[in-house]
Scaffold this motif. Sequence first.
Motif, PDB file in Angstrom:
ATOM      1  N   GLU A  55       3.880   1.666  -1.213  1.00  0.00           N
ATOM      2  CA  GLU A  55       4.453   1.877  -2.542  1.00  0.00           C
ATOM      3  C   GLU A  55       3.428   2.522  -3.469  1.00  0.00           C
ATOM      4  O   GLU A  55       3.743   3.439  -4.227  1.00  0.00           O
ATOM      5  CB  GLU A  55       4.957   0.554  -3.120  1.00  0.00           C
ATOM      6  CG  GLU A  55       6.210   0.062  -2.447  1.00  0.00           C
ATOM      7  CD  GLU A  55       6.639  -1.335  -2.891  1.00  0.00           C
ATOM      8  OE1 GLU A  55       5.763  -2.155  -3.235  1.00  0.00           O
ATOM      9  OE2 GLU A  55       7.849  -1.583  -2.887  1.00  0.00           O
ATOM     10  N   SER A  56       2.190   2.070  -3.394  1.00  0.00           N
ATOM     11  CA  SER A  56       1.117   2.620  -4.225  1.00  0.00           C
ATOM     12  C   SER A  56       0.848   4.086  -3.873  1.00  0.00           C
ATOM     13  O   SER A  56       0.724   4.934  -4.756  1.00  0.00           O
ATOM     14  CB  SER A  56      -0.143   1.784  -4.053  1.00  0.00           C
ATOM     15  OG  SER A  56      -1.205   2.329  -4.780  1.00  0.00           O
ATOM     16  N   LEU A  57       0.780   4.382  -2.576  1.00  0.00           N
ATOM     17  CA  LEU A  57       0.545   5.763  -2.134  1.00  0.00           C
ATOM     18  C   LEU A  57       1.657   6.687  -2.606  1.00  0.00           C
ATOM     19  O   LEU A  57       1.405   7.813  -3.050  1.00  0.00           O
ATOM     20  CB  LEU A  57       0.441   5.821  -0.607  1.00  0.00           C
ATOM     21  CG  LEU A  57      -0.809   5.224   0.034  1.00  0.00           C
ATOM     22  CD1 LEU A  57      -0.637   5.103   1.536  1.00  0.00           C
ATOM     23  CD2 LEU A  57      -2.019   6.081  -0.298  1.00  0.00           C
ATOM     24  N   ASN A 105       0.827  -1.217   0.000  1.00  0.00           N
ATOM     25  CA  ASN A 105       0.000   0.000   0.000  1.00  0.00           C
ATOM     26  C   ASN A 105       0.853   1.254   0.000  1.00  0.00           C
ATOM     27  O   ASN A 105       0.536   2.237  -0.668  1.00  0.00           O
ATOM     28  CB  ASN A 105      -0.946   0.020   1.200  1.00  0.00           C
ATOM     29  CG  ASN A 105      -2.108  -0.927   1.057  1.00  0.00           C
ATOM     30  OD1 ASN A 105      -2.357  -1.475  -0.005  1.00  0.00           O
ATOM     31  ND2 ASN A 105      -2.822  -1.136   2.146  1.00  0.00           N
ATOM     32  N   LEU A 136       3.727   6.249  -5.196  1.00  0.00           N
ATOM     33  CA  LEU A 136       3.694   6.400  -6.653  1.00  0.00           C
ATOM     34  C   LEU A 136       2.702   7.475  -7.081  1.00  0.00           C
ATOM     35  O   LEU A 136       2.961   8.236  -8.018  1.00  0.00           O
ATOM     36  CB  LEU A 136       3.348   5.071  -7.322  1.00  0.00           C
ATOM     37  CG  LEU A 136       4.497   4.078  -7.470  1.00  0.00           C
ATOM     38  CD1 LEU A 136       4.000   2.751  -8.031  1.00  0.00           C
ATOM     39  CD2 LEU A 136       5.590   4.648  -8.359  1.00  0.00           C
ATOM     40  N   GLN A 137       1.581   7.548  -6.381  1.00  0.00           N
ATOM     41  CA  GLN A 137       0.573   8.565  -6.692  1.00  0.00           C
ATOM     42  C   GLN A 137       1.119   9.979  -6.484  1.00  0.00           C
ATOM     43  O   GLN A 137       0.646  10.928  -7.078  1.00  0.00           O
ATOM     44  CB  GLN A 137      -0.678   8.368  -5.829  1.00  0.00           C
ATOM     45  CG  GLN A 137      -1.453   7.115  -6.152  1.00  0.00           C
ATOM     46  CD  GLN A 137      -2.564   6.854  -5.140  1.00  0.00           C
ATOM     47  OE1 GLN A 137      -2.945   7.727  -4.381  1.00  0.00           O
ATOM     48  NE2 GLN A 137      -3.069   5.627  -5.134  1.00  0.00           N
ATOM     49  N   LYS A 138       2.136  10.106  -5.620  1.00  0.00           N
ATOM     50  CA  LYS A 138       2.722  11.415  -5.321  1.00  0.00           C
ATOM     51  C   LYS A 138       4.059  11.621  -6.032  1.00  0.00           C
ATOM     52  O   LYS A 138       4.785  12.558  -5.735  1.00  0.00           O
ATOM     53  CB  LYS A 138       2.900  11.564  -3.812  1.00  0.00           C
ATOM     54  CG  LYS A 138       1.579  11.555  -3.086  1.00  0.00           C
ATOM     55  CD  LYS A 138       1.751  11.646  -1.599  1.00  0.00           C
ATOM     56  CE  LYS A 138       0.400  11.456  -0.967  1.00  0.00           C
ATOM     57  NZ  LYS A 138       0.044  12.357   0.041  1.00  0.00           N
ATOM     58  N   GLY A 139       4.386  10.684  -6.925  1.00  0.00           N
ATOM     59  CA  GLY A 139       5.639  10.801  -7.657  1.00  0.00           C
ATOM     60  C   GLY A 139       6.861  10.437  -6.833  1.00  0.00           C
ATOM     61  O   GLY A 139       7.970  10.852  -7.145  1.00  0.00           O
ATOM     62  N   LYS A 144       9.011   7.277  -4.362  1.00  0.00           N
ATOM     63  CA  LYS A 144       9.165   5.825  -4.236  1.00  0.00           C
ATOM     64  C   LYS A 144      10.020   5.486  -3.026  1.00  0.00           C
ATOM     65  O   LYS A 144      10.694   6.343  -2.463  1.00  0.00           O
ATOM     66  CB  LYS A 144       9.726   5.205  -5.502  1.00  0.00           C
ATOM     67  CG  LYS A 144      10.984   5.800  -6.037  1.00  0.00           C
ATOM     68  CD  LYS A 144      11.309   5.128  -7.362  1.00  0.00           C
ATOM     69  CE  LYS A 144      12.323   5.951  -8.135  1.00  0.00           C
ATOM     70  NZ  LYS A 144      12.703   5.343  -9.382  1.00  0.00           N
TER      71      LYS A 144
END
Length: 120
Positions: free
Chosen positions: A11-13, A9, A15-18, A20
């Motif tokens: 990592e996904s959050l 989760n 990625l949404q903010k650019g 990692k």
Amino acid sequence: MLVDETLVNAESLLLQKGLKIGKVIPVHSDVIEKDRILAQKPGPEDQVSEMITVVVSLGPYEHRYSCPDFTGMPLEQAAELAKQLNLKVISEGSGEIVQAQKPEPGRQIKTGDTIYLKLF
């Protein structure tokens, strides 16, 4: 922001903010379940670069040992010993004394295993 999230989760959050995860530091924890984030750097209120370091729980240490001999013990005593060893107990029968058990005494077991006790 990421504390208490699963690694997937988080990592996904990010990625949404650019962002990692740059580094994952695995540690054992008796309190935080496996694959949950314990800490992050920079913190949620700090200025963030592209990469975030996270500390992720491996769960508790797994202890292996020989299964004790529960036969002949009163159920209460056997249950207390199992609790001290972090074992689960399932009992069957209507008595108060352990007549048989699985796994057998001396077999290799680990923390969290289930011990089946037959009572008479």
